[in-house]
Design an enzyme around this catalytic site. Structure first.
Site, PDB file in Angstrom:
ATOM      1  N   TYR A 147     -15.900   7.176 -39.693  1.00 42.67           N
ATOM      2  CA  TYR A 147     -15.520   6.952 -41.093  1.00 42.67           C
ATOM      3  C   TYR A 147     -15.270   8.248 -41.866  1.00 42.67           C
ATOM      4  CZ  TYR A 147     -16.584   1.916 -41.078  1.00 42.67           C
ATOM      5  OH  TYR A 147     -16.575   0.565 -40.844  1.00 42.67           O
ATOM      6  N   LYS A 180     -23.912   4.221 -26.875  1.00 41.99           N
ATOM      7  CA  LYS A 180     -22.829   3.997 -25.923  1.00 41.99           C
ATOM      8  C   LYS A 180     -22.534   5.318 -25.221  1.00 41.99           C
ATOM      9  CE  LYS A 180     -19.708   1.452 -24.015  1.00 41.99           C
ATOM     10  NZ  LYS A 180     -20.041   0.309 -23.145  1.00 41.99           N
ATOM     11  N   ASP A 238     -22.580  -2.821 -26.625  1.00 41.68           N
ATOM     12  CA  ASP A 238     -21.958  -4.061 -26.138  1.00 41.68           C
ATOM     13  C   ASP A 238     -23.020  -5.051 -25.672  1.00 41.68           C
ATOM     14  OD1 ASP A 238     -22.503  -2.172 -24.149  1.00 41.68           O
ATOM     15  OD2 ASP A 238     -20.719  -2.593 -22.958  1.00 41.68           O
ATOM     16  N   ASP A 293     -21.130  -1.537 -38.453  1.00 44.86           N
ATOM     17  CA  ASP A 293     -20.185  -2.399 -39.167  1.00 44.86           C
ATOM     18  C   ASP A 293     -19.916  -3.665 -38.367  1.00 44.86           C
ATOM     19  OD1 ASP A 293     -18.241  -3.161 -41.105  1.00 44.86           O
ATOM     20  OD2 ASP A 293     -16.678  -2.441 -39.748  1.00 44.86           O
ATOM     21  N   ASP A 327     -21.439  -7.849 -39.029  1.00 43.52           N
ATOM     22  CA  ASP A 327     -20.672  -9.096 -39.211  1.00 43.52           C
ATOM     23  C   ASP A 327     -21.089 -10.129 -38.170  1.00 43.52           C
ATOM     24  OD1 ASP A 327     -19.250  -8.112 -41.396  1.00 43.52           O
ATOM     25  OD2 ASP A 327     -17.323  -8.868 -40.676  1.00 43.52           O
TER      26      ASP A 327
END
Ligand code: IPM
Ligand code: MG
Length: 380
Positions: free
Chosen positions: A138, A205, A238, A262, A266
């Site tokens: 970001y 990750k 993941d 982010d 959701d």
């Protein structure tokens, strides 16, 4: 009597509709618990951009600086204002400008809210995602480059597709030692305060992103060592996404970088009944913190009075707790819980026919009815 000054940025789409209900509920809580809230409205956002050419005035941050908190609805008018403009110059500008590094999103399904899983009971699920909100992909570093540009030539040999492209884009993620440490410490302290399973799960990750995520992992190990009585584990993001569905009850506090957080939040919103039920806060240690539901401006349903205000109201409860009004915050949460459990007043996203204002009124009524038997609950 304490009086708090709150900057309100209702924003676009359903933002103003849900924030209006939040203000009604928080004001009622203030009356009940004996504190004042002074709301100062700022009409910033994409609508403002269409009129003025900017989403907030150039001195917007200094205007916001002295408020006790910021209450934001949603920003975005897709199709009218480029997607990245409103978000970058308003939401992200505020998060970055005030170093609101801890984006905290509780995942606590309310009884009666839609719950998508069959193999888990909603009351077994109670965790918080702490998302680093100032770094990672970001930061806005990168660009679009063509053959001949230095940046293009530096990477052209890496892939056959790069070499034969007319254009490439670089989007650089930046992860800092201090930034990782700060948000991870926040997560461990939160795990202590919650007093639940005392487990911090780090989303990583490193198998594919050996620089940024390795720094993240190294700092996580250091911070975890300073909290020997809090469990610490890491999961690749993941696999973590899958476990949010297969065994969400195992989580207590999740700490994640900006982009992973982010996406994960959701997904987590689906566990509480959808984005209409999912609250959020952006905490700063040095400037004002901002309270905003993670949902968007939903232009498709804007103006119809049917948006679910629960996420905005619960974000408002987080605002009250941040101001030191924990009892009032708990009362608002209980009032929301009673309305959701009662099931008579719910918006269409939750299978009802109620309006935004009816849900707000029902929460205010529940708040008034509760007559002083206020519970307390863990800090978020
Ligand atoms: C959120 C939103 C924002 C984000 C957008 C609007 C930039 O999706 O708050 O989760 O990605 O942080
Ligand atoms: Mg998001």
């Amino acid at each position: 009597m304490a009086v708090y000054r709150v900057a309100v940025i209702p924003g676009d789409g359903i933002g103003p509709e849900v924030i209006e209900e939040g203000i009604r509920v928080l004001s009622a809580a203030g009356e009940h618990f004996g504190f004042g809230l002074e709301w100062e409205h700022f009409p910033w956002g994409c609508g403002y951009y269409l009129q003025t050419g900017h989403v907030m005035p150039p001195d917007g941050l200094s205007i916001l600086h002295d408020f006790d908190a910021i209450y934001l609805g949603a920003v975005g008018l897709p199709g009218q204002v480029p997607e990245e403009v409103g978000v970058r110059d308003l939401v992200l500008a505020i998060r970055f400008g005030f170093e609101q590094f801890a984006n905290v999103r509780p995942v606590r399904p309310l009884p009666g809210a839609p719950f998508p899983l069959k193999h888990v009971q909603p009351q077994e699920v109670d965790f918080v995602v702490v998302r680093e909100a100032t770094e990672c992909l970001y930061v806005g570093l990168g660009g679009r480059y063509q053959p001949g540009d230095r940046q293009f030539e530096a990477v052209r040999h890496l892939r056959p597709t790069f070499a034969r492209s007319r254009e490439i884009a670089l989007q650089t993620g930046v992860y800092s030692e201090a930034g990782c440490r700060r948000v991870m410490q926040y997560a461990f302290v939160l795990a202590c305060q919650r007093g639940g399973r005392r487990l911090v799960s780090s989303a990583t990750k490193t198998n594919a992103m050996a620089f940024g995520m390795k720094l993240w992992d190294d700092i996580f190990a250091e911070v975890a060592a300073a909290y020997p009585d809090v469990g610490a584990e890491w999961q690749n993001v993941d696999a973590m996404a899958m476990r949010f569905v297969t065994e969400p009850q195992r989580f207590d506090v999740v700490v994640a970088g900006n982009i992973f957080g982010d996406i994960l939040t959701d997904l987590a919103a689906a566990l509480v009944g959808g984005l209409g039920f999912a609250p959020g806060a952006n905490y700063s240690l040095t400037g004002p913190s901002m309270f905003e539901p993670p949902h968007g401006s939903a232009p498709d349903i804007a103006g119809r009075g049917c948006a679910n205000p629960v996420a905005a109201i619960l974000s408002g409860a987080m605002l009250l707790r941040h101001l030191g009004e924990g009892e009032a915050a708990a009362a608002v949460e209980e009032a929301v819980a009673r309305v959701v459990a009662g099931g008579q007043t719910r918006t269409p996203d939750a299978g009802g026919t109620g309006t935004t204002a009816q849900v707000g009124s029902a929460v205010v009524a529940a708040l008034r009815r509760s007559g002083g038997h206020w519970g307390t609950r863990d800090a978020d």
